[in-house]
Design a protein around this motif. Structure first.
Motif, PDB file in Angstrom:
ATOM      1  N   SER A  27       0.861  -1.184   0.000  1.00  0.00           N
ATOM      2  CA  SER A  27       0.000   0.000   0.000  1.00  0.00           C
ATOM      3  C   SER A  27       0.894   1.229   0.000  1.00  0.00           C
ATOM      4  CB  SER A  27      -0.918  -0.013   1.226  1.00  0.00           C
ATOM      5  OG  SER A  27      -0.147  -0.015   2.421  1.00  0.00           O
ATOM      6  N   GLY A  28       0.264   2.395   0.193  1.00  0.00           N
ATOM      7  CA  GLY A  28       1.045   3.618   0.241  1.00  0.00           C
ATOM      8  C   GLY A  28       0.880   4.455  -1.008  1.00  0.00           C
ATOM      9  N   SER A  29       1.706   5.497  -1.109  1.00  0.00           N
ATOM     10  CA  SER A  29       1.566   6.461  -2.195  1.00  0.00           C
ATOM     11  C   SER A  29       2.447   6.161  -3.402  1.00  0.00           C
ATOM     12  CB  SER A  29       1.897   7.867  -1.676  1.00  0.00           C
ATOM     13  OG  SER A  29       3.218   7.911  -1.145  1.00  0.00           O
ATOM     14  N   ARG A  30       3.511   5.383  -3.216  1.00  0.00           N
ATOM     15  CA  ARG A  30       4.416   5.090  -4.335  1.00  0.00           C
ATOM     16  C   ARG A  30       4.131   3.676  -4.840  1.00  0.00           C
ATOM     17  NH1 ARG A  30       7.869   6.518  -0.481  1.00  0.00           N
ATOM     18  NH2 ARG A  30       9.203   4.695  -0.745  1.00  0.00           N
ATOM     19  N   ILE A  31       3.226   3.574  -5.811  1.00  0.00           N
ATOM     20  CA  ILE A  31       2.770   2.287  -6.322  1.00  0.00           C
ATOM     21  C   ILE A  31       3.358   2.044  -7.706  1.00  0.00           C
ATOM     22  CG2 ILE A  31       0.769   0.892  -6.950  1.00  0.00           C
ATOM     23  CD1 ILE A  31       1.000   1.444  -3.977  1.00  0.00           C
ATOM     24  N   LYS A  32       3.980   0.898  -7.884  1.00  0.00           N
ATOM     25  CA  LYS A  32       4.532   0.499  -9.172  1.00  0.00           C
ATOM     26  C   LYS A  32       3.479  -0.300  -9.939  1.00  0.00           C
ATOM     27  CE  LYS A  32       8.361  -2.170 -11.236  1.00  0.00           C
ATOM     28  NZ  LYS A  32       8.876  -1.067 -12.082  1.00  0.00           N
ATOM     29  N   GLU A  33       3.122   0.142 -11.137  1.00  0.00           N
ATOM     30  CA  GLU A  33       2.158  -0.573 -11.963  1.00  0.00           C
ATOM     31  C   GLU A  33       2.900  -1.473 -12.939  1.00  0.00           C
ATOM     32  OE1 GLU A  33      -0.849   1.784 -13.729  1.00  0.00           O
ATOM     33  OE2 GLU A  33      -1.492   2.690 -11.837  1.00  0.00           O
ATOM     34  N   MET A  34       2.476  -2.746 -13.015  1.00  0.00           N
ATOM     35  CA  MET A  34       3.183  -3.738 -13.804  1.00  0.00           C
ATOM     36  C   MET A  34       2.216  -4.590 -14.610  1.00  0.00           C
ATOM     37  SD  MET A  34       5.606  -5.134 -10.695  1.00  0.00           S
ATOM     38  CE  MET A  34       6.278  -6.441 -11.725  1.00  0.00           C
ATOM     39  N   ASN A  35       2.621  -4.993 -15.799  1.00  0.00           N
ATOM     40  CA  ASN A  35       1.957  -6.041 -16.567  1.00  0.00           C
ATOM     41  C   ASN A  35       2.910  -7.231 -16.602  1.00  0.00           C
ATOM     42  OD1 ASN A  35      -0.276  -4.495 -17.181  1.00  0.00           O
ATOM     43  ND2 ASN A  35       0.567  -3.745 -19.103  1.00  0.00           N
ATOM     44  N   VAL A  36       2.461  -8.384 -16.170  1.00  0.00           N
ATOM     45  CA  VAL A  36       3.348  -9.547 -16.134  1.00  0.00           C
ATOM     46  C   VAL A  36       2.662 -10.763 -16.738  1.00  0.00           C
ATOM     47  CG1 VAL A  36       4.508  -8.728 -14.050  1.00  0.00           C
ATOM     48  CG2 VAL A  36       2.592 -10.316 -13.844  1.00  0.00           C
ATOM     49  N   GLU A  37       3.470 -11.704 -17.189  1.00  0.00           N
ATOM     50  CA  GLU A  37       2.974 -13.025 -17.557  1.00  0.00           C
ATOM     51  C   GLU A  37       3.025 -13.882 -16.302  1.00  0.00           C
ATOM     52  OE1 GLU A  37       5.175 -14.603 -20.797  1.00  0.00           O
ATOM     53  OE2 GLU A  37       4.813 -12.881 -22.106  1.00  0.00           O
ATOM     54  N   ALA A  38       1.900 -14.445 -15.897  1.00  0.00           N
ATOM     55  CA  ALA A  38       1.846 -15.192 -14.642  1.00  0.00           C
ATOM     56  C   ALA A  38       0.950 -16.412 -14.785  1.00  0.00           C
ATOM     57  CB  ALA A  38       1.347 -14.296 -13.507  1.00  0.00           C
ATOM     58  N   ASP A  39       1.307 -17.471 -14.037  1.00  0.00           N
ATOM     59  CA  ASP A  39       0.508 -18.696 -14.038  1.00  0.00           C
ATOM     60  C   ASP A  39      -0.735 -18.555 -13.167  1.00  0.00           C
ATOM     61  OD1 ASP A  39       2.427 -19.850 -15.644  1.00  0.00           O
ATOM     62  OD2 ASP A  39       3.541 -20.703 -13.975  1.00  0.00           O
ATOM     63  N   GLY A  40      -0.773 -17.539 -12.304  1.00  0.00           N
ATOM     64  CA  GLY A  40      -1.895 -17.342 -11.402  1.00  0.00           C
ATOM     65  C   GLY A  40      -1.583 -16.212 -10.445  1.00  0.00           C
ATOM     66  N   ALA A  41      -2.484 -16.002  -9.475  1.00  0.00           N
ATOM     67  CA  ALA A  41      -2.330 -14.897  -8.541  1.00  0.00           C
ATOM     68  C   ALA A  41      -1.053 -15.009  -7.714  1.00  0.00           C
ATOM     69  CB  ALA A  41      -3.549 -14.822  -7.624  1.00  0.00           C
ATOM     70  N   GLU A  42      -0.730 -16.224  -7.255  1.00  0.00           N
ATOM     71  CA  GLU A  42       0.461 -16.395  -6.429  1.00  0.00           C
ATOM     72  C   GLU A  42       1.725 -16.124  -7.230  1.00  0.00           C
ATOM     73  OE1 GLU A  42       3.123 -17.123  -3.379  1.00  0.00           O
ATOM     74  OE2 GLU A  42       1.002 -16.579  -3.391  1.00  0.00           O
ATOM     75  N   ASP A  43       1.737 -16.555  -8.488  1.00  0.00           N
ATOM     76  CA  ASP A  43       2.886 -16.305  -9.353  1.00  0.00           C
ATOM     77  C   ASP A  43       3.048 -14.801  -9.575  1.00  0.00           C
ATOM     78  OD1 ASP A  43       5.034 -17.396 -10.910  1.00  0.00           O
ATOM     79  OD2 ASP A  43       3.922 -16.883 -12.725  1.00  0.00           O
ATOM     80  N   ALA A  44       1.924 -14.105  -9.804  1.00  0.00           N
ATOM     81  CA  ALA A  44       1.970 -12.655  -9.987  1.00  0.00           C
ATOM     82  C   ALA A  44       2.448 -11.966  -8.715  1.00  0.00           C
ATOM     83  CB  ALA A  44       0.591 -12.144 -10.389  1.00  0.00           C
ATOM     84  N   GLY A  86       3.080 -11.477 -26.909  1.00  0.00           N
ATOM     85  CA  GLY A  86       2.436 -11.893 -25.676  1.00  0.00           C
ATOM     86  C   GLY A  86       2.440 -10.825 -24.598  1.00  0.00           C
ATOM     87  N   THR A  87       3.181  -9.725 -24.818  1.00  0.00           N
ATOM     88  CA  THR A  87       3.214  -8.640 -23.836  1.00  0.00           C
ATOM     89  C   THR A  87       1.878  -7.902 -23.822  1.00  0.00           C
ATOM     90  OG1 THR A  87       5.585  -8.328 -24.228  1.00  0.00           O
ATOM     91  CG2 THR A  87       4.420  -6.541 -23.114  1.00  0.00           C
ATOM     92  N   SER A  88       1.330  -7.664 -22.647  1.00  0.00           N
ATOM     93  CA  SER A  88       0.071  -6.931 -22.507  1.00  0.00           C
ATOM     94  C   SER A  88       0.359  -5.440 -22.386  1.00  0.00           C
ATOM     95  CB  SER A  88      -0.708  -7.416 -21.285  1.00  0.00           C
ATOM     96  OG  SER A  88      -1.098  -8.765 -21.439  1.00  0.00           O
ATOM     97  N   LEU A  89      -0.224  -4.653 -23.290  1.00  0.00           N
ATOM     98  CA  LEU A  89      -0.013  -3.217 -23.302  1.00  0.00           C
ATOM     99  C   LEU A  89      -1.298  -2.479 -22.966  1.00  0.00           C
ATOM    100  CD1 LEU A  89       2.074  -2.818 -26.598  1.00  0.00           C
ATOM    101  CD2 LEU A  89       2.924  -3.130 -24.272  1.00  0.00           C
ATOM    102  N   GLN A  90      -1.193  -1.483 -22.121  1.00  0.00           N
ATOM    103  CA  GLN A  90      -2.339  -0.644 -21.826  1.00  0.00           C
ATOM    104  C   GLN A  90      -2.462   0.413 -22.915  1.00  0.00           C
ATOM    105  OE1 GLN A  90      -2.301   1.008 -17.916  1.00  0.00           O
ATOM    106  NE2 GLN A  90      -4.209   2.132 -18.183  1.00  0.00           N
ATOM    107  N   ILE A  91      -3.655   0.538 -23.489  1.00  0.00           N
ATOM    108  CA  ILE A  91      -3.902   1.488 -24.561  1.00  0.00           C
ATOM    109  C   ILE A  91      -4.565   2.734 -23.987  1.00  0.00           C
ATOM    110  CG2 ILE A  91      -5.007   1.855 -26.802  1.00  0.00           C
ATOM    111  CD1 ILE A  91      -2.838  -0.302 -26.788  1.00  0.00           C
ATOM    112  N   PRO A  92      -4.039   3.918 -24.308  1.00  0.00           N
ATOM    113  CA  PRO A  92      -4.660   5.138 -23.774  1.00  0.00           C
ATOM    114  C   PRO A  92      -6.041   5.372 -24.369  1.00  0.00           C
ATOM    115  CG  PRO A  92      -2.960   5.671 -25.369  1.00  0.00           C
ATOM    116  CD  PRO A  92      -2.852   4.191 -25.128  1.00  0.00           C
ATOM    117  N   GLU A  93      -6.793   6.255 -23.747  1.00  0.00           N
ATOM    118  CA  GLU A  93      -8.128   6.549 -24.232  1.00  0.00           C
ATOM    119  C   GLU A  93      -8.084   7.175 -25.624  1.00  0.00           C
ATOM    120  OE1 GLU A  93     -10.982   8.556 -21.860  1.00  0.00           O
ATOM    121  OE2 GLU A  93     -10.194   7.738 -19.989  1.00  0.00           O
ATOM    122  N   ALA A  94      -9.059   6.778 -26.450  1.00  0.00           N
ATOM    123  CA  ALA A  94      -9.207   7.398 -27.747  1.00  0.00           C
ATOM    124  C   ALA A  94      -9.797   8.789 -27.570  1.00  0.00           C
ATOM    125  CB  ALA A  94     -10.122   6.545 -28.630  1.00  0.00           C
TER     126      ALA A  94
END
Length: 274
Positions: A92-109, A259-267
């Motif tokens: 938690s907190g104010s400095r949050i790192k946002e990540m897209n990862v390839e994962a086998d499940g929640a625990e792997d992520a 296979g990399t997941s990319l976030q697309i900005p709003e149109a």
């Protein structure tokens, strides 16, 4: 640590194994013709093997920074079974790192998120010095710094280099980070990602063979000139994927990993207009 599949592409065996250890928060070193893989957290919690005083240091440098350090992470991954996208929030907190990862499940992520945070937070407080040689100074051990004022504390030795001069005298150079910035008991929150608008508003796109940022921007946003926005929004993910394939960097998004997941900005209203 159970891992379903991994792909090694254009990497030496040693570099590939090192990158796997790094992703899962483990350390690796070669010593006595053996590859040793270990959990740094256990070694950071060990008692210091010695105390270095001000008079023991021939010279030293100390650095403290919050830049590039984090208090938590929000990880996006696709469920391999249902293909539904999920978020895993760690810490938690104010400095949050946002990540897209390839994962086998929640625990792997979760493991990958915690490892990424701990690797980043190692540079929060660092100390390096040149000292007279001590046989106790070995990488992966802890030492205590005392009598220097602000730098005082318990440090983990990341690297120790011994040098012998022509006249037989010797010195040691040490590089260390302050212990106590490791995220160990992070609370994990799993949530399903809500469906996004189909007009490109905040959607997620998975890189396909032959894709470029230019072509993705043209297809998803109607304007290839917005390729730089996609890169800026996903810079950490793109660069991490490129390094995972053995490249120094992505060359500003030129190299995309399938296979990399990319976030697309709003149109915008003008996207797609001629």
């Amino acid at each position: 640590i159970p891992i379903k599949t991994l792909e090694q592409d254009k990497q030496t065996d040693c570099k590939f194994l090192y990158s796997v250890c790094e992703k899962y928060g483990l350390a690796m070193k070669v010593f006595g013709e053996k590859i040793i893989i270990f959990d740094e957290a256990r070694y950071e919690s060990a008692a210091p093997v010695l105390t270095l005083q001000y008079e023991d240091c021939i010279r030293y440098t100390y650095n403290s920074t919050m830049a590039g350090t984090y208090t938590g992470a929000k990880v996006r991954y696709s469920d391999p079974g249902s293909s539904k996208r999920h978020y895993v929030s760690v810490g938690s907190g104010s400095r949050i790192k946002e990540m897209n990862v390839e994962a086998d499940g929640a625990e792997d992520a979760r493991r990958k998120a915690v490892a990424a945070l701990n690797n980043a937070n190692k540079k929060a407080v660092t100390f390096s010095a040149t000292v007279m040689p001590r046989e106790e100074l070995i990488a992966s051990r802890c030492i205590e710094i005392r009598g220097l004022g602000t730098p005082d504390g318990v440090y983990y030795l990341d690297k120790v280099t011994s040098k012998i001069g022509q006249n037989g005298t010797s010195q040691q150079s040490i590089e260390a980070h302050l212990v106590g910035y490791r995220l160990n008991d992070a609370k994990v929150q799993l949530e399903v990602e809500t469906e996004k608008k189909e007009d490109g508003g905040g959607s997620v796109y998975t890189v396909q063979k032959g894709d470029t940022l230019w072509s993705i921007a043209k297809e998803q946003l109607g304007s290839p000139l917005r390729y730089a926005e996609i890169y800026d929004l996903n810079k950490d993910v793109i660069e991490e994927a490129a390094r995972g394939r053995g490249k120094k960097d992505s060359s500003n998004g030129h190299w995309l990993v399938v296979g990399t997941s990319l976030q697309i900005p709003e149109a915008t209203e003008t996207d797609g207009e001629q």
